[in-house]
Scaffold this active site. Sequence first.
Site, mmCIF file in Angstrom:
data_model
loop_
_atom_site.group_PDB
_atom_site.id
_atom_site.type_symbol
_atom_site.label_atom_id
_atom_site.label_comp_id
_atom_site.label_asym_id
_atom_site.label_seq_id
_atom_site.Cartn_x
_atom_site.Cartn_y
_atom_site.Cartn_z
ATOM 1 C CD GLU A 22 4.764 -7.456 -6.545
ATOM 2 O OE1 GLU A 22 5.059 -7.337 -5.354
ATOM 3 O OE2 GLU A 22 3.591 -7.439 -6.950
ATOM 4 C CD GLU A 44 2.003 -3.166 -7.095
ATOM 5 O OE1 GLU A 44 2.214 -4.328 -7.452
ATOM 6 O OE2 GLU A 44 2.787 -2.232 -7.327
#
Length: 725
Positions: A119, A139
């Site tokens: 990210e 995640e």
Amino acid sequence: MGSKNKGRTVMEVGADGVAVITIINLPINSLSLDVLQSLKESYDEALRRDDVKAIVVTGANGKFSGGFDITAFGGIQEGKVQQPKPGYISVEVLTDIVEAARKPSVAAIDGVAFGGGLEVAMVCHARISTTTAQLGLPELQLGIIPGFGGTQRLPRLVGLTKSLEMMLTSKPVKGEEALGLGLVDAVVSSHELVNTARRWALDILERRKPWVASLYRTDKIESLGEAREILNFARAQARKRAPNLKHPLVCIDVIEEGVVASPKAALWKEAEAFQGLLKSDTCKSLIHIFFAQRGTSKIPGITDRGLVPRQVKKVAILGGGLMGSGIATALIRSNYTVIMKEVNEKFLEAGIGRVKANLQSQVKKGKMTEEKFEKTISLLRGVLDYESFRDVDMVIEAVIENVSLKQQIFADLEKYCPPHCILASNTSTIDLNLIGERTNSQDRIVGAHFFSPAHVMPLLEIVRTNHTSPQIIVDLLDIGKKIKKTPIVVGNCTGFAVNRIFFPYTQAGLFLVERGTDVYRIDRVITKFGMPMGPFRLADLVGFGVGVATGMQFIENFPERTYKSMLIPIMQEDKRAGETTRKGFYLYDNKRKASFDPELKMYIEKARSISGVAVDPKFVKISDKDIVEMIFFPVVNEACRVLAEGIAVKAADLDIAAVMGMGFPPNRGGIMFWADSLGSKYIYSRLEEWSNMYGEFFKPCAFLAERAAKGAPLSAPVELGKSRL
């Protein structure tokens, strides 16, 4: 930028005017709150300084970043660590400072860029990676969603379909594929990485390369109608694959928000959803499993002695049946030289044929090349005698469960194998002391219990007797790691940990069926709970022969707490043996698809009359909740005994054993973690009530009674005078 032992970033400005910001938080440069704060300070300084024209972000020691520091989650969940306000990192730092900066940033990616690491890279205006770098957003494996803008930027870089696949399956991509997808802009060797990124950053500044904010790209996003179709299909798939899980659907909703509303608005929605999911039971369970899995190889008194694993190069396997061939497959796939011994040419040919078939299925799926297949299968050799055992480092016996046969084999092995050779048995129930009774090598006898199919199932149960040397355990832990298994070390007893804990699973099902509960309803309720299959479908898969043989072991060793039903033996008499005979509790077609069998009632009635049990209306109308509890509370009870006897090192090992050995749903955290979510008092009171009504099978053990009296968790450490370990 923070103390030496804390995570931090460091910044160096070169003569070319490029500031290189390096993330340092070994071993994988995880993004702790310290690192993120330090990254913000480094950026603030770089943007303030006139001698800095452009920025490169990279990670120390050849690893970009393994993602957000998972150890911080526990502290946040318990309220011990203050969590940044929603959107602080993702919007205020990464979007408004890094992405919106008037100086371009380039991410230089080597090793891994997972989760928050990827990210951060996607916030930069370009990404350069090595061919071997792995990039992904895993995640969802932890019950959360990407929380630093990943749900918005990944679809804009690789398109909706690929981004959904990467997030929902948690599968990473390597450098070359990432380049083809548009996730990275160039692929170079690791020694050219930072210099290429520096030049790229200056080229962006000079407008020789595009200056792109990932968040606002639209060229990879489909039209609204098409996007909605893709998202709805993904929702249907997620519901089908994991009906009990909410977070994959939340992830899809947040992605959709960015497509139909605006990506900036969706960042706030992502931040709020992330905060909510972090406190969910699913997230707590999956994070527990994450750490429990990494803790199984820490054995007090064994792995803290400074022992170094010895090199094991050549392994012999006795038996080429389903287990032996599966174990051989796992070993040669990890570059071990293997010799397989069988009793005759026909069996040997069949055993080697099974290994070839296991590997060929990898080739068909595109997971192995023909060249790799040839190289791998060349590591396997078949033999009919013990002559070539004289230089093996380890033997794994995988023959049928027959005590005298195994005793004879181990006596022979002692004669032929070198004195350093590890002598392992893949027995699933037989006492290892009994197996090694006729040898003088009890210090090197160990259980190496694989689960079927051995080349697929991730668990390896390492069984230690009172005589097994610590060195042998350390060696086996190392082998387990190399063949990509999660090892658990357990003591020696009937059924060891996994099979012993779960012996009441099918027996509790039989108890219910004899009293009037429908077989197929039990299986349906248990699969809805999250198990891959219910007790009766599992009994069919394993086969009644194996089921009865192991059942007899438990009846012999724990006569007072086994539920004795004649249902399976009656069916066996009638040539029903489960899936292999196409008839068991279910009927099977030639594709092994199961269907209900109306004839089953006849066998149940016969078993009922032998047990002297009548149909009880209460069990005909039993609730789903009661089915789950009556099936699993006896399993919890047996797990408590295993802990009390010191068969297992810690409760978390039993959680891993249940998840990886029996398919217990990981989103419930394993058998003991789930039990603690209900409370020892509640479980004790139900078992006590049932034991008063229906007998010893349900009787709570002393350990459970003691924990319930104190209101203590079942997973709290055991005070033990004497342990089987």
